[in-house]
Design an enzyme around this catalytic site. Structure first.
Site, mmCIF file in Angstrom:
data_model
loop_
_atom_site.group_PDB
_atom_site.id
_atom_site.type_symbol
_atom_site.label_atom_id
_atom_site.label_comp_id
_atom_site.label_asym_id
_atom_site.label_seq_id
_atom_site.Cartn_x
_atom_site.Cartn_y
_atom_site.Cartn_z
ATOM 1 N N THR A 28 0.704 -1.230 -0.107
ATOM 2 C CA THR A 28 0.134 0.075 -0.257
ATOM 3 C C THR A 28 0.908 1.150 -0.064
ATOM 4 O O THR A 28 0.511 2.228 -0.663
ATOM 5 C CB THR A 28 -0.747 0.019 1.263
ATOM 6 O OG1 THR A 28 -1.806 -1.225 1.185
ATOM 7 C CG2 THR A 28 -1.975 1.246 0.983
ATOM 8 N N THR A 29 2.088 1.101 0.730
ATOM 9 C CA THR A 29 2.914 2.562 0.842
ATOM 10 C C THR A 29 3.291 2.667 -0.715
ATOM 11 O O THR A 29 3.366 3.862 -1.243
ATOM 12 C CB THR A 29 4.091 2.085 1.416
ATOM 13 O OG1 THR A 29 3.886 1.644 3.005
ATOM 14 C CG2 THR A 29 5.169 3.234 1.735
ATOM 15 N N ASP B 7 -5.358 0.642 4.648
ATOM 16 C CA ASP B 7 -4.728 0.518 3.600
ATOM 17 C C ASP B 7 -5.572 0.951 2.234
ATOM 18 O O ASP B 7 -5.449 1.886 1.422
ATOM 19 C CB ASP B 7 -4.431 -0.902 3.314
ATOM 20 C CG ASP B 7 -3.093 -1.329 3.981
ATOM 21 O OD1 ASP B 7 -2.605 -0.449 4.728
ATOM 22 O OD2 ASP B 7 -2.889 -2.521 4.002
ATOM 23 N N LYS C 265 -8.953 -2.031 -3.857
ATOM 24 C CA LYS C 265 -8.358 -3.177 -2.878
ATOM 25 C C LYS C 265 -9.550 -3.990 -2.594
ATOM 26 O O LYS C 265 -10.289 -3.876 -1.588
ATOM 27 C CB LYS C 265 -7.561 -2.555 -1.704
ATOM 28 C CG LYS C 265 -6.819 -3.856 -0.704
ATOM 29 C CD LYS C 265 -6.372 -3.144 0.457
ATOM 30 C CE LYS C 265 -5.519 -4.263 1.291
ATOM 31 N NZ LYS C 265 -4.537 -4.882 0.499
ATOM 32 N N PRO D 87 13.357 4.020 0.873
ATOM 33 C CA PRO D 87 14.050 3.958 2.121
ATOM 34 C C PRO D 87 13.158 3.595 3.286
ATOM 35 O O PRO D 87 11.789 3.889 2.926
ATOM 36 C CB PRO D 87 15.007 5.053 2.185
ATOM 37 C CG PRO D 87 13.959 6.122 1.583
ATOM 38 C CD PRO D 87 13.321 5.319 0.403
#
Length: 224
Positions: free
Chosen positions: A17-18, A55, A38, A206
């Site tokens: 999801t990120t 999410d 989703k 990151p």
């Protein structure tokens, strides 16, 4: 031209999801219309409006088209467990046909950039004989693979890529999401993934304390 992709992960909690929200933000910033779905989410919170999944809400926030929650997340389950078990406990059977039917309204909106996000890894059961991986196969969607970079990620990524190819789908790209920045020989692992995965790397995200879609978008590129 409308383009749609399926977002898969090498495992659960690898940042699908990120990355998906970040990619949607990249598309929006480029002036493209965006939509997302989703279809299945477990681990939902009961609110005054009904069950809500964090999410799915993150994806909804990056959709430029007007979509309601039920369209973005048609199958929501409260316990944070495997979807087929959560569905069974709720007295519902998940099937590929039902998921295809649920996703079609979003794809039919023909946004410039649409993402369909899976649940868990590639081979997640829906019932006793069907898997969630059959959804992108039924829809003919190319796949973006989110690789959770930590010890063991090379094996997980290569096995996932092999399964995607075996299912007859195109791996459009992959994203390295640094789940464990203390991973031993991190750069060597990333170089190996780049060498062995049969698709371009769309970015390297990151480890961020509280990742937001605009933050993540800085590290991503849309698939060609």
């Amino acid at each position: 031209m409308a383009r749609s992709f399926f977002i898969a992960g090498t495992d659960t909690d690898v940042g699908k999801t990120t990355v998906a929200a970040g990619l949607l933000h990249v598309a929006r910033s480029a002036g493209l219309s965006t939509a997302a779905v989703k279809p299945v989410a477990s681990g939902c919170e009961l609110t005054d409006q009904g069950l809500r999944n964090s999410d799915a809400l993150a994806l909804l926030a990056e959709c430029s088209l007007a979509l309601d929650y039920a369209t973005v997340n048609p199958f929501a389950f409260e316990p944070a467990i495997a979807p087929h078990i959560a569905a069974r406990e709720a007295g519902l059977e998940l099937t590929v046909a039902r998921l295809v039917q649920a996703v079609q309204p979003v794809l039919a909106r023909q946004a410039d950039f649409t993402l369909v996000e899976g649940a868990g890894g590639w081979r997640v059961p829906l019932n006793g004989s069907e898997y969630l991986s059959a959804l992108p196969a039924a829809l003919g969607l190319p796949v973006i693979l989110v690789v959770g970079v930590r010890l063991g990620c090379i094996n997980h990524a290569l096995l996932s890529a092999e399964a995607i190819a075996r299912d007859g789908l195109v791996l459009a790209g992959w994203v390295a999401n640094i789940v464990d920045p203390a991973t031993s020989r991190l750069e060597e692992n990333l170089a190996t993934l780049a060498e062995l995965l049969p698709a371009p790397c769309l970015g390297r995200v990151p480890r961020l304390a509280e990742p937001t879609a605009p933050q993540v978008a800085q590290y991503l590129a849309l698939p060609m």
